[in-house]
Design a protein around this motif. Sequence first.
Motif, short mmCIF file in Angstrom:
data_model
loop_
_atom_site.label_atom_id
_atom_site.label_comp_id
_atom_site.label_asym_id
_atom_site.label_seq_id
_atom_site.Cartn_x
_atom_site.Cartn_y
_atom_site.Cartn_z
N LYS A 39 10.35 -1.00 -17.74
CA LYS A 39 9.21 -0.36 -18.38
C LYS A 39 9.20 1.13 -18.11
CE LYS A 39 5.31 -2.26 -18.85
NZ LYS A 39 3.96 -2.81 -18.64
N HIS A 40 9.63 1.52 -16.90
CA HIS A 40 9.69 2.94 -16.58
C HIS A 40 10.72 3.67 -17.44
CE1 HIS A 40 9.62 6.63 -14.22
NE2 HIS A 40 10.93 6.53 -14.07
N SER A 41 11.83 3.00 -17.76
CA SER A 41 12.88 3.63 -18.57
C SER A 41 12.41 3.92 -19.98
CB SER A 41 14.11 2.73 -18.60
OG SER A 41 13.81 1.49 -19.22
N ILE A 42 11.39 3.20 -20.47
CA ILE A 42 10.86 3.46 -21.80
C ILE A 42 9.51 4.18 -21.72
CG2 ILE A 42 12.08 1.54 -22.86
CD1 ILE A 42 9.60 -0.15 -22.67
N GLY A 43 9.13 4.63 -20.52
CA GLY A 43 7.92 5.43 -20.34
C GLY A 43 6.63 4.66 -20.39
N GLU A 44 6.64 3.36 -20.01
CA GLU A 44 5.43 2.55 -20.08
C GLU A 44 4.99 2.01 -18.73
OE1 GLU A 44 6.13 -0.52 -22.87
OE2 GLU A 44 6.35 0.83 -24.60
N ALA A 45 5.60 2.46 -17.63
CA ALA A 45 5.27 1.93 -16.32
C ALA A 45 3.96 2.51 -15.81
CB ALA A 45 6.40 2.22 -15.33
N SER A 46 3.11 1.65 -15.27
CA SER A 46 1.85 2.10 -14.67
C SER A 46 2.10 2.58 -13.25
CB SER A 46 0.83 0.96 -14.68
OG SER A 46 1.29 -0.11 -13.87
N ILE A 47 1.03 3.04 -12.60
CA ILE A 47 1.16 3.52 -11.22
C ILE A 47 1.60 2.37 -10.30
CG2 ILE A 47 -0.08 4.52 -9.28
CD1 ILE A 47 0.40 6.43 -11.55
N VAL A 48 1.01 1.20 -10.50
CA VAL A 48 1.38 0.05 -9.67
C VAL A 48 2.85 -0.31 -9.89
CG1 VAL A 48 0.90 -2.39 -9.24
CG2 VAL A 48 -0.98 -0.80 -9.65
N GLU A 49 3.30 -0.26 -11.13
CA GLU A 49 4.70 -0.60 -11.43
C GLU A 49 5.67 0.44 -10.87
OE1 GLU A 49 3.90 -3.13 -15.55
OE2 GLU A 49 4.21 -0.96 -15.59
N GLN A 50 5.27 1.72 -10.89
CA GLN A 50 6.11 2.74 -10.26
C GLN A 50 6.18 2.52 -8.74
OE1 GLN A 50 5.50 6.85 -11.60
NE2 GLN A 50 4.30 6.05 -13.30
N LEU A 51 5.06 2.15 -8.17
CA LEU A 51 5.05 1.84 -6.74
C LEU A 51 5.92 0.62 -6.44
CD1 LEU A 51 3.85 2.44 -3.93
CD2 LEU A 51 1.95 0.92 -4.52
N ALA A 52 5.92 -0.35 -7.34
CA ALA A 52 6.74 -1.55 -7.14
C ALA A 52 8.23 -1.20 -7.18
CB ALA A 52 6.42 -2.59 -8.21
N ILE A 53 8.61 -0.23 -8.00
CA ILE A 53 10.01 0.17 -8.08
C ILE A 53 10.51 0.69 -6.74
CG2 ILE A 53 11.64 1.77 -9.17
CD1 ILE A 53 9.91 1.64 -11.69
N VAL A 54 9.79 1.69 -6.21
CA VAL A 54 10.25 2.29 -4.95
C VAL A 54 10.09 1.31 -3.78
CG1 VAL A 54 9.81 4.65 -5.71
CG2 VAL A 54 7.97 3.37 -4.64
N THR A 55 9.07 0.47 -3.82
CA THR A 55 8.89 -0.51 -2.74
C THR A 55 10.04 -1.50 -2.70
OG1 THR A 55 6.49 -0.29 -2.88
CG2 THR A 55 7.35 -2.24 -1.77
N SER A 56 10.44 -1.99 -3.87
CA SER A 56 11.57 -2.95 -3.91
C SER A 56 12.86 -2.28 -3.47
CB SER A 56 11.71 -3.52 -5.31
OG SER A 56 11.96 -2.50 -6.27
N VAL A 57 13.07 -1.03 -3.87
CA VAL A 57 14.28 -0.31 -3.47
C VAL A 57 14.32 -0.11 -1.96
CG1 VAL A 57 15.51 1.88 -3.62
CG2 VAL A 57 14.61 0.82 -5.69
N PHE A 58 13.21 0.34 -1.39
CA PHE A 58 13.19 0.61 0.05
C PHE A 58 13.28 -0.68 0.86
CE2 PHE A 58 10.48 4.53 -1.10
CZ PHE A 58 11.62 5.20 -1.51
N ALA A 59 12.72 -1.77 0.33
CA ALA A 59 12.83 -3.06 1.03
C ALA A 59 14.29 -3.50 1.12
CB ALA A 59 11.99 -4.12 0.33
N TRP A 60 15.03 -3.32 0.01
CA TRP A 60 16.43 -3.74 0.01
C TRP A 60 17.35 -2.71 0.66
CZ3 TRP A 60 18.75 -8.29 -1.49
CH2 TRP A 60 17.88 -9.26 -1.99
N LEU A 61 16.83 -1.53 0.97
CA LEU A 61 17.60 -0.55 1.74
C LEU A 61 17.40 -0.72 3.24
CD1 LEU A 61 17.29 2.87 -0.17
CD2 LEU A 61 19.35 1.53 0.20
N THR A 62 16.15 -0.88 3.66
CA THR A 62 15.83 -0.80 5.08
C THR A 62 15.45 -2.13 5.72
OG1 THR A 62 13.49 -0.30 4.63
CG2 THR A 62 15.01 1.56 4.77
#
Length: 392
Positions: free
Chosen positions: A167-190
């Motif tokens: 959804k972010h790639s097509i410009g439709e991601a909400s604040i919660v969805e943007q937060l979910a993106i970075v949260t999932s990335v950081f969870a799988w990194l750290t």
Amino acid sequence: METASVLLQSRTIPFGFNLKCNQIVSCRHFNKQFQSKGFYSHQSLKPIQNPSSFSLLSSPLHKTRTQFFSPLKCSFSDIPSSDSQNPLLKPFKNLSFDSVKSSLSELTPIKIVKWATTVSLGIAATKWTVKLAFSPFFWMYFSWSWLFWPWFVAIALAVYGLYSFRKHSIGEASIVEQLAIVTSVFAWLTLVPPAYFNGYLEGWPFVFFFVYHYFFFFNVSVRKRLYGDYYARPHDPKWDVNPPKWYRLLFCVGVMVGHWLAAFEAPELHRIPGGWSNVGVWILIVVTPLMQYNSTLYLAKYSEKVVVPTAVVQFGPYRWVRHPVYASTMLLFATYCLALRAPLSLMFVVAVCLIYYEQKAKLEEVLMVETFGESYLEYASKVRCKFIPFVY
């Protein structure tokens, strides 16, 4: 014929036989067949005229004696039923040599490679799953890892993160969805790598999960502070300087591999020393967010819409390195490896960052020279370090 007539005239026979010229044999309850034209009561029973077909009907003479048995229902017909056709054979109904030949003629090398890859991955995945399912070590590790580390949460978070990223790639991601993106990335990194190699979590992985969140949200907080929203505002696209997509993809893969290598190289979490031996790590953690914050803040003061510079920034961290934002990101990854006591992974992650940011910095500096000319060349000659102080 005489025997059949005698049987029908007897009052002790619980069934009546009616012979009709058809090919249907029906055994149904008396009440269902009582109105049949072919039925005759016991007062007017006649001899059977045609023994070629018959029907069995319950007789009312001994109706009370047959209530102990369930009604008998069965039928036979020589007419083929459409329900008897096998649905699995429908795709092959119209199959012919010409159709197969035309399908094969439409195949291209790319399609063949795709199908071969899909089949190979399917076979490999099936083989791996079966092997894993019968491994006693897997079930022993499975029970402990799922007890101390909820894998289902990490997997669900990754799936939702991928959905939000689409959804972010097509410009439709909400604040919660943007937060979910970075949260999932950081969870799988750290979090996920140490949990995989240890079976549980404690200590530094939890610390860096929140440090990564805090670090990467500085840019968003500055935009919120200046414009009151969390979204990049419209600007000249020439300032969207990025290497090719494949180059960025390799960088992301390299960062992910570096974090997993750090978890693999590091000792077990309970063996990592604590106390005063971690003072240096804590100092680096504090320096890293401060460097990121000051770099972003000074850059925003001399920029429009945060991303379009209006002057050459020479204050704050820009007095020591020309690209402090990239330098702070490298320092963050390096601090994670230091905290886990993984020196080889530290060198790998730093090398990946240097290769990627060197390419990106070259593109940006060419654009800065075109925009600001001599003023940027003068700044570059004065501040010769790109990322690491005292390293040219």
